[in-house]
Design a protein around this motif. Sequence first.
Motif, short mmCIF file in Angstrom:
data_model
loop_
_atom_site.label_atom_id
_atom_site.label_comp_id
_atom_site.label_asym_id
_atom_site.label_seq_id
_atom_site.Cartn_x
_atom_site.Cartn_y
_atom_site.Cartn_z
N THR A 267 0.89 -1.08 -0.14
CA THR A 267 -0.04 -0.26 -0.18
C THR A 267 0.88 1.36 0.05
N GLY A 268 2.31 1.22 0.33
CA GLY A 268 2.92 2.08 0.54
C GLY A 268 2.76 2.98 1.67
N ARG A 269 1.80 2.62 2.60
CA ARG A 269 1.79 3.40 3.86
C ARG A 269 2.06 2.42 4.86
N SER A 270 2.60 1.21 4.78
CA SER A 270 2.90 0.50 5.91
C SER A 270 4.44 0.48 6.11
N TRP A 271 4.84 0.06 7.18
CA TRP A 271 6.21 -0.24 7.62
C TRP A 271 6.58 -1.47 6.55
N HIS A 272 7.59 -1.11 5.76
CA HIS A 272 8.10 -2.21 4.88
C HIS A 272 9.58 -2.40 4.97
N GLY A 273 10.03 -2.58 6.25
CA GLY A 273 11.38 -2.95 6.69
C GLY A 273 11.43 -4.40 6.55
N SER A 274 12.61 -5.02 6.69
CA SER A 274 12.86 -6.43 6.46
C SER A 274 11.92 -7.31 7.37
N LEU A 275 11.57 -6.90 8.55
CA LEU A 275 10.78 -7.68 9.22
C LEU A 275 9.20 -7.48 9.20
N GLN A 276 8.37 -8.53 8.94
CA GLN A 276 7.08 -8.29 8.66
C GLN A 276 6.26 -9.34 9.51
N CYS A 277 5.12 -8.93 10.21
CA CYS A 277 4.30 -9.80 10.79
C CYS A 277 3.78 -11.24 10.40
N ALA A 278 3.28 -10.99 9.01
CA ALA A 278 2.97 -12.22 8.38
C ALA A 278 3.88 -13.40 7.95
N PRO A 279 5.06 -13.04 7.56
CA PRO A 279 5.99 -13.96 7.36
C PRO A 279 6.75 -14.52 8.75
N TRP A 280 6.75 -13.54 9.80
CA TRP A 280 7.16 -14.16 11.10
C TRP A 280 6.10 -15.10 11.76
N ALA A 281 4.70 -14.71 11.77
CA ALA A 281 3.78 -15.60 12.24
C ALA A 281 3.73 -16.65 11.47
N ARG A 282 3.98 -16.75 10.35
CA ARG A 282 3.98 -18.21 9.70
C ARG A 282 5.00 -19.02 10.24
N GLU A 283 6.23 -18.42 10.43
CA GLU A 283 7.24 -19.08 10.76
C GLU A 283 7.32 -19.50 12.25
N HIS A 284 6.41 -18.98 12.71
CA HIS A 284 6.32 -19.15 14.50
C HIS A 284 4.78 -19.63 14.93
N SER A 285 4.23 -20.33 13.84
CA SER A 285 3.03 -20.99 14.03
C SER A 285 2.74 -22.03 13.27
N ALA A 286 1.66 -22.62 13.53
CA ALA A 286 1.27 -23.82 12.71
C ALA A 286 0.25 -23.21 11.77
N VAL A 287 0.16 -22.23 11.41
CA VAL A 287 -0.65 -21.51 10.40
C VAL A 287 0.17 -21.23 9.25
N ALA A 288 0.16 -21.76 8.15
CA ALA A 288 1.08 -21.55 7.11
C ALA A 288 0.12 -20.89 5.88
N LEU A 289 -0.05 -19.69 5.92
CA LEU A 289 -0.61 -18.76 4.99
C LEU A 289 0.33 -17.69 4.69
N ARG A 290 -0.16 -17.13 3.49
CA ARG A 290 1.01 -16.03 2.86
C ARG A 290 0.21 -14.73 2.35
N GLY A 291 0.71 -13.80 2.13
CA GLY A 291 -0.09 -12.61 1.76
C GLY A 291 -0.10 -11.57 2.99
#
Length: 160
Positions: free
Chosen positions: A25-49
Amino acid sequence: MPGRLSSLACLLSLLALTACGGGGTGRSWHGSLQCAPWAREHSAVALRGSAASWWTQAQGHYARSPQPRLGSVLVFRSTSRLPDGHVSVVREVRNARAILVDQANWNPGRVDHAVPIVDVSPRNDWTRVRVWWSPTGTMGRSVYPTYGFILPMPPNGWIS
């Protein structure tokens, strides 16, 4: 120098309000650490986007619930402050209205553990929450809308 520090603190606060990122969106924090990929790696929920899209994506693949369970993923809706939504992994259910989560990028570029989140929804269905804000050491004043919890199990108890 005090004015410059104040400006920096203000900028960091504004960045924190956009929390997650990942949706372009251009309005979000777009650093190297993102919540969705992190949550996918640290939970049993394997979703993307983007984080906000996880709720819809989970249908038919994971059970969803209005109540937290250990290991579930709380999905925040997209708002002007969270254009891409946000996801947090439940690490402890304290009571019917309080949980502790692990999450990435609520504080930009950081992973935080055992973060308190409280349900402030009128029906105790976790559709509106407040999140601990570590820079002030208090619960944040903002109320965030959520979809609910994605459970780390298939819907209807089936096993693939």
